[in-house]
Design an enzyme around this catalytic site. Structure first.
Site, PDB file in Angstrom:
ATOM      1  CG  ASN A 121      -1.760   1.236   1.031  1.00 48.80           C
ATOM      2  OD1 ASN A 121      -2.510   1.520   0.248  1.00 48.80           O
ATOM      3  ND2 ASN A 121      -1.850   1.652   2.453  1.00 48.80           N
ATOM      4  CE  LYS A 403      -0.055  -2.128 -11.457  1.00 45.14           C
ATOM      5  NZ  LYS A 403       0.226  -2.029 -10.274  1.00 45.14           N
TER       6      LYS A 403
END
Length: 515
Positions: A121, A403
């Protein structure tokens, strides 16, 4: 005699009648020591600009950085010799179906209670035009990546009456914002822990010294620091004390994946395979790989090298072999970055200082034009350090990364249904492959992308979508087959509400042609 370090290579301009080979090696060693000594001095100066907890955390980070820098100076030539690369032995990459065919044990809960889910993360949403951690971008029905992750694990814990915790590896870029948001999950049935990956100094490409003059992250100083890639997970996890804490609680394995890979859910068959191995043959590392398509040619692949399973990344490939590396026929699979790793093995390798990860040299240019390099490592590169490592060739559905907004369109559409935080391909889709979607630069930022769709089109029968230029979509549009929409410069195309485009090319001022 003039000595000048340039971009990690030490160039020597020698104004004498030559140096014997042994003397040259000795001289280069002396230069390396000089560079390391200068780096040590600069790092100590940086530590002197702070006090208390920040200073101690940075001191620990700098130990890891110094080790990486030392190895970076030692590297001579490419990290792999192409002729030594072999295909992995048949049994080292198992088909997922073979693993799943063994069925599940009666004690699924016992398996799950040995597991920890770790999500990487550390990334920001900047490439999609968002501020803050990428994990906080809404991807489906107002749910963020983090929401979906928590829902998945909570569903497991409730279904099997287990205690699978979630661990987030944050970076200095994401830690503060993530911790604020975690308060909303207080009443969910998931224990959430966080730890921070290291903060390393960017180094000047010419002098090979840190560009930052202060430990703080304020103002211009912030540009001088970076998180050193996800390979840093092993040292950071160990240093945080969390690794030991989880081992004490009886946890044995972590399932690590990128938080933006919506296909990376806990797979009970793979977990069962891990925990059911006999003691002497315990598998310490599983890498999920999947079949390569032309869209994945740059993805890292598994090879056999010096008798060990090893990850080969495109950055390690000699220039004249790059085309061969990208070939779908020779290297048929790629790394999804879904990894299952033994906690006890991580602890052992960290304590033995035996984690040997290839260095990725990442060149960057700062806002002021200064050229710097970042020394990074990748989490999957550690596969060669673990015993009885294995690849499992999983279905493509376990690799669903978001993405770009093109990826976001797919996961927001009716191609997928959402159940307990997990996305699965709709049974109404007649073939299991996902359509190829390519949205142009007008759609790059999430805010712009959302404005351009009044509602997400029906894409159940879509094969290919290309959109370029100033294009908007009305409500309840349906796209089938191959659809190409190109608004020329200065034109705008509005696809009317209720339109059905099947095998169409739309260009200019809404001229529609059959494709």
């Amino acid at each position: 005699l003039l000595v000048k370090p340039i971009g990690g290579s030490i160039f020597l301009l020698i104004s004498c009648k030559g140096v014997a080979k042994g003397g040259m090696a000795q001289f280069q060693e002396m230069m390396r020591q000089q560079l390391e000594s200068s780096m040590h001095t600069e790092l100590e100066k940086l530590l002197g600009t702070s006090t208390g907890a920040e200073k101690e955390v940075s001191r620990k980070d700098f130990e890891g950085f110094t080790n990486l820098f030392h190895r970076f100076l030692q590297v001579k030539g490419p990290s792999v010799e192409w002729v030594k690369i072999q295909r992995p032995p048949e049994d080292s990459i198992q088909p997922y179906d073979k693993i799943a065919a063994r069925g599940l044990p009666d004690s699924v809960a016992a398996c799950l209670n040995k597991l920890v889910v770790v999500k990487l993360n550390g990334g920001l949403g900047t490439s999609m035009g968002c501020k803050g951690p990428k994990s906080l971008i809404s991807v489906r029905n107002e749910n963020t990546f983090l929401d979906l992750t928590v829902q998945q694990i909570e569903h497991l814990n409730k279904t099997y009456n287990t205690d699978v915790p979630l661990v987030l590896m944050n970076s200095f870029n994401t830690d503060e914002d993530t911790k604020k948001i975690l308060q909303k999950y207080t009443h969910h049935r998931v224990k959430i822990h966080t730890f921070n990956q290291s903060r390393y100094p960017r180094i000047n490409k010419e002098s090979l010294l840190p560009v930052s003059t202060h430990l703080s992250m304020n103002g211009q100083s912030a540009e001088g620091w970076y998180p050193p890639g996800h390979g840093d997970i092993y040292a950071s996890f160990y240093n945080s004390g969390l690794l030991d804490q989880l081992i004490e609680q009886g946890k044995e394995y972590i399932f690590v994946s990128n938080i933006d890979n919506l296909g990376a859910t806990v797979d009970l068959h793979i977990l069962h395979h891990l925990v059911s191995q006999p003691n002497g043959k315990r598998c310490e590392f599983i890498m999920e790989v999947t079949d390569k398509t032309r869209a994945d040619v740059k993805g890292g692949t598994l090879i056999q090298y010096d008798g060990k399973l090893r990850l080969l990344e495109i950055a390690q490939v000699p220039k004249d072999h790059v085309d061969e590396f990208k070939s779908v026929s020779k290297f048929k699979i790629f790394n999804t970055n879904n990894l299952w790793i033994s906690l006890a093995a991580i602890k052992r390798l960290q304590e033995q200082k035996a984690m040997d990860l290839e260095i990725i040299v990442n060149p960057k240019t700062l806002d002021g034009g200064q050229n710097v390099i970042q020394l990074e490592t990748a989490v999957g590169a550690a596969i060669k350090c673990f015993d009885n490592a294995l690849g499992i060739n999983v279905p493509r559905s376990r690799f669903l990364p978001v993405k770009t907004t093109s990826d976001l369109l797919l996961v927001m559409s009716n191609l997928y249904s959402l159940d307990a935080g997990s996305l699965t391909m709709s049974p109404k889709r007649e073939f299991p492959t996902t359509p190829h979607v390519k949205l142009g630069s007008s759609f790059t930022k999430v805010q712009e992308y959302l404005i351009r769709f009044e509602s997400i089109p029906d894409m159940l029968e879509l094969d290919h979508l290309t959109v370029s230029g100033d294009v908007t979509f009305g409500k309840n549009v349906s796209l089938k087959g191959t659809v190409i929409i190109i608004a020329n410069h200065g034109d705008r195309i509005d696809i009317p509400a209720g339109s059905m485009l099947e095998n169409k090319i739309v260009s200019g001022n809404l001229r529609i042609m059959d494709h």
